[in-house]
Design an enzyme around this catalytic site. Structure first.
Site, PDB file in Angstrom:
ATOM      1  N   ARG A 194      47.833  59.983  83.138  1.00  0.00           N
ATOM      2  CA  ARG A 194      48.360  58.643  83.428  1.00  0.00           C
ATOM      3  C   ARG A 194      49.211  58.668  84.699  1.00  0.00           C
ATOM      4  O   ARG A 194      49.158  57.769  85.508  1.00  0.00           O
ATOM      5  CB  ARG A 194      49.206  58.207  82.229  1.00  0.00           C
ATOM      6  N   LYS A 253      47.754  64.171  56.958  1.00  0.00           N
ATOM      7  CA  LYS A 253      48.643  65.345  56.970  1.00  0.00           C
ATOM      8  C   LYS A 253      49.869  65.098  57.854  1.00  0.00           C
ATOM      9  O   LYS A 253      50.921  65.703  57.639  1.00  0.00           O
ATOM     10  CB  LYS A 253      47.890  66.620  57.364  1.00  0.00           C
ATOM     11  N   THR A 303      50.697  72.271  59.756  1.00  0.00           N
ATOM     12  CA  THR A 303      51.607  71.241  60.266  1.00  0.00           C
ATOM     13  C   THR A 303      52.885  71.176  59.427  1.00  0.00           C
ATOM     14  O   THR A 303      53.986  71.031  59.972  1.00  0.00           O
ATOM     15  CB  THR A 303      50.896  69.867  60.282  1.00  0.00           C
ATOM     16  N   SER A 317      55.425  71.538  64.896  1.00  0.00           N
ATOM     17  CA  SER A 317      54.887  70.204  64.582  1.00  0.00           C
ATOM     18  C   SER A 317      55.881  69.118  64.950  1.00  0.00           C
ATOM     19  O   SER A 317      57.045  69.153  64.531  1.00  0.00           O
ATOM     20  CB  SER A 317      54.563  70.105  63.090  1.00  0.00           C
TER      21      SER A 317
HETATM   22  N1  LIG Z   1      49.686  68.340  70.021  1.00  0.00           N
HETATM   23  C1  LIG Z   1      48.974  68.881  69.051  1.00  0.00           C
HETATM   24  O1  LIG Z   1      49.267  70.010  68.632  1.00  0.00           O
HETATM   25  C2  LIG Z   1      47.809  68.162  68.455  1.00  0.00           C
HETATM   26  C3  LIG Z   1      47.646  66.804  68.603  1.00  0.00           C
HETATM   27  N2  LIG Z   1      46.591  66.167  68.022  1.00  0.00           N
HETATM   28  C4  LIG Z   1      46.410  64.719  68.161  1.00  0.00           C
HETATM   29  O2  LIG Z   1      45.965  64.441  69.478  1.00  0.00           O
HETATM   30  C5  LIG Z   1      46.386  63.149  69.885  1.00  0.00           C
HETATM   31  C6  LIG Z   1      47.084  63.239  71.224  1.00  0.00           C
HETATM   32  O3  LIG Z   1      48.201  64.074  70.999  1.00  0.00           O
HETATM   33  P1  LIG Z   1      49.006  64.859  72.112  1.00  0.00           P
HETATM   34  O4  LIG Z   1      48.187  65.206  73.282  1.00  0.00           O
HETATM   35  O5  LIG Z   1      49.650  65.964  71.408  1.00  0.00           O
HETATM   36  O6  LIG Z   1      50.071  63.700  72.482  1.00  0.00           O
HETATM   37  P2  LIG Z   1      51.200  63.710  73.586  1.00  0.00           P
HETATM   38  O7  LIG Z   1      52.244  62.754  73.142  1.00  0.00           O
HETATM   39  O8  LIG Z   1      51.572  65.126  73.890  1.00  0.00           O
HETATM   40  O9  LIG Z   1      50.432  63.122  74.859  1.00  0.00           O
HETATM   41  C7  LIG Z   1      49.831  61.863  74.869  1.00  0.00           C
HETATM   42  C8  LIG Z   1      49.111  61.657  76.186  1.00  0.00           C
HETATM   43  O10 LIG Z   1      48.494  60.363  76.183  1.00  0.00           O
HETATM   44  C9  LIG Z   1      48.916  59.641  77.344  1.00  0.00           C
HETATM   45  N3  LIG Z   1      48.933  58.224  77.056  1.00  0.00           N
HETATM   46  C10 LIG Z   1      48.069  57.319  77.566  1.00  0.00           C
HETATM   47  N4  LIG Z   1      48.344  56.095  77.137  1.00  0.00           N
HETATM   48  C11 LIG Z   1      49.411  56.196  76.337  1.00  0.00           C
HETATM   49  C12 LIG Z   1      50.182  55.251  75.630  1.00  0.00           C
HETATM   50  N5  LIG Z   1      49.905  53.958  75.670  1.00  0.00           N
HETATM   51  N6  LIG Z   1      51.206  55.702  74.898  1.00  0.00           N
HETATM   52  C13 LIG Z   1      51.505  57.025  74.863  1.00  0.00           C
HETATM   53  N7  LIG Z   1      50.822  57.966  75.535  1.00  0.00           N
HETATM   54  C14 LIG Z   1      49.784  57.556  76.272  1.00  0.00           C
HETATM   55  C15 LIG Z   1      50.280  60.233  77.669  1.00  0.00           C
HETATM   56  O11 LIG Z   1      50.608  59.988  79.020  1.00  0.00           O
HETATM   57  C16 LIG Z   1      50.045  61.706  77.380  1.00  0.00           C
HETATM   58  O12 LIG Z   1      49.383  62.299  78.457  1.00  0.00           O
HETATM   59  C17 LIG Z   1      47.299  62.629  68.747  1.00  0.00           C
HETATM   60  O13 LIG Z   1      46.584  61.764  67.938  1.00  0.00           O
HETATM   61  C18 LIG Z   1      47.672  63.903  67.985  1.00  0.00           C
HETATM   62  O14 LIG Z   1      47.924  63.637  66.606  1.00  0.00           O
HETATM   63  C19 LIG Z   1      45.650  66.841  67.313  1.00  0.00           C
HETATM   64  C20 LIG Z   1      45.742  68.186  67.168  1.00  0.00           C
HETATM   65  C21 LIG Z   1      46.816  68.963  67.731  1.00  0.00           C
HETATM   66  O1  LIG Z   2      47.752  68.039  64.554  1.00  0.00           O
HETATM   67  C1  LIG Z   2      48.495  68.955  64.791  1.00  0.00           C
HETATM   68  C2  LIG Z   2      48.209  70.328  64.338  1.00  0.00           C
HETATM   69  O2  LIG Z   2      46.930  70.455  63.816  1.00  0.00           O
HETATM   70  C3  LIG Z   2      49.754  68.716  65.534  1.00  0.00           C
HETATM   71  O3  LIG Z   2      50.728  68.251  64.692  1.00  0.00           O
HETATM   72  P1  LIG Z   2      51.977  67.435  65.279  1.00  0.00           P
HETATM   73  O4  LIG Z   2      51.426  66.193  65.914  1.00  0.00           O
HETATM   74  O5  LIG Z   2      52.847  67.175  64.101  1.00  0.00           O
HETATM   75  O6  LIG Z   2      52.649  68.316  66.291  1.00  0.00           O
END
Ligand SMILES: NC(=O)C1=CN([C@@H]2O[C@H](COP(=O)(O)OP(=O)(O)OC[C@H]3O[C@@H](n4cnc5c(N)ncnc54)[C@H](O)[C@@H]3O)[C@@H](O)[C@H]2O)C=CC1
Ligand SMILES: O=C(CO)COP(=O)(O)O
Length: 339
Positions: free
Chosen positions: A37, A196, A253, A259
């Site tokens: 972004r 979860k 998690t 997490s």
């Molecule tokens: N971080 C992890 O360990 C894991 C995350 N996930 C899932 O993946 C998905 C994305 O998670 P993350 O990359 O960890 O999230 P994050 O919060 O670290 O990053 C989100 C990304 O989306 C962008 N973005 C674009 N439009 C947005 C908006 N309107 N509001 C907020 N952010 C916006 C942000 O700029 C950022 O680059 C979530 O649904 C999360 O549950 C799944 C498995 C592991």
């Molecule tokens: O989905 C996740 C691990 O599998 C990440 O969990 P959190 O979004 O709670 O960090």
């Protein structure tokens, strides 16, 4: 679609999981372009091979490039990985819809249920991108981004009704530390991933209140029971909840201080406000905070009892004291374990 080889992948979203999954794909030999972004995040990934805000201390592969221009990011993509938070997926994807290459495999990383529509992410993608929901490949499982970014071994599930598409993404993402399995139960994998996060909030709260292993195990096990009840009602395969997208993700998690959902809950349990808890996760998404509302509505709509999810809704959206909510959970009518 049979025997498709995916070489060129675009990852839309440069947060912790989007960046980590891009690294997984690059380490598996794919050509990966990320969309960020913010232009400065794209420049840091492209030129400095780091994403210091989301993955401090992690060096990214040099074959991974980035841009803040979605048209540039999407040109020629054979697979498009959607890596933005659940509640922003609809708006983001609507903006990208015209740019998606027609034949590209759409892959969903988000773990949540949309507020309002109560749709799973593959359903939102299907509606906005106008593709059959069975074509979408869903990634789920115990995948804490920071561990995988350090190349710590982990497995995942790639769920799609179209087995060939799941296999194409499996081939594109497996490497020496990341082992993806295919699965055709999209409903179960998506519900496992979304629910979860809510259960992890409850484990965090319990930890913040000073409770130990018995309380955690109780919340994890009963959390799995209510997730499986919802899944059964919505057509999921019960076996899925015994797998990586069920108990696997739940254990990782709920147990890990990495997490964001667990951390958010822990701060609430210690008596902090939701604003302070949000700050503790560094502005990153704690999906359970919104998903406890959408999952609660989804469950109520089909007559499924989800007491832990109800309790999290009351804490996160009605400002109820966690100690009182805990007492109410324990004081519910006595019942048989499997009723
Ligand atoms: N971080 C992890 O360990 C894991 C995350 N996930 C899932 O993946 C998905 C994305 O998670 P993350 O990359 O960890 O999230 P994050 O919060 O670290 O990053 C989100 C990304 O989306 C962008 N973005 C674009 N439009 C947005 C908006 N309107 N509001 C907020 N952010 C916006 C942000 O700029 C950022 O680059 C979530 O649904 C999360 O549950 C799944 C498995 C592991
Ligand atoms: O989905 C996740 C691990 O599998 C990440 O969990 P959190 O979004 O709670 O960090």
């Amino acid at each position: 679609m049979t025997g498709v080889t995916v070489q060129s992948v675009t990852v839309l979203g440069a947060g912790s999981w989007g960046t980590t999954f891009a690294k997984v794909l690059a380490d598996a030999g794919r050509d990966v372009t990320m969309w960020a972004r913010r232009a400065e995040v794209a420049a840091e990934i492209r030129d400095g091979h780091t994403n210091s805000r989301y993955l401090p201390g992690v060096e990214l592969p040099s074959r991974l490039t980035a841009t803040s221009d979605p048209a540039e990011a999407l040109a020629g993509a054979e697979a498009v990985v959607l890596a933005v938070p659940s509640q922003s997926l609809r708006a983001n994807l609507t903006g990208w819809r015209e740019l998606l290459p027609r034949e590209a495999i759409l892959v969903s990383l988000a773990k949540g249920v949309e507020l309002g529509s109560l749709k799973r992410m593959s359903e939102v993608i299907s509606e906005i991108a106008e593709v059959p929901s069975g074509d979408v490949v869903v990634v789920s499982g115990p995948n804490l981004a920071k561990e995988i970014a350090q190349r710590q071994p982990a497995a995942a599930v790639l769920a799609s009704a179209d087995h060939d598409r799941a296999v194409a993404i499996q081939q594109a993402s497996f490497n020496s530390y990341f082992r993806p399995y295919t699965n055709t139960d999209v409903v179960g994998c998506e519900l496992g991933g979304a629910c979860k996060n809510v259960i992890a909030l409850s484990c965090g709260i319990a930890s913040g209140l000073g409770f130990g292993a018995n309380t955690m195990a109780t919340l994890i096990t009963r959390g799995l029971a209510e997730t499986a009840r919802l899944g059964a009602k919505l057509g999921a395969d019960p076996l899925t909840f015994a797998g990586l997208a069920g108990v696997g993700d739940l254990v990782a998690t709920c147990a890990s201080p990495l997490s964001r959902n667990r951390t958010f809950g822990e701060r609430i349990g210690r008596g902090e406000t939701t604003a302070q808890a949000q700050e503790a996760v560094g502005g990153q998404v704690a999906e359970g905070v919104m998903s406890c509302q959408s999952i609660r509505e989804l469950a109520r709509g089909v007559g499924v009892d989800m007491p832990i999810t109800e309790a999290m809704y009351r804490v996160c959206h009605e400002g109820m004291d966690p100690v009182r909510v805990g007492a109410e959970l324990l004081g519910r009518q006595q019942k048989h374990e499997w009723s």
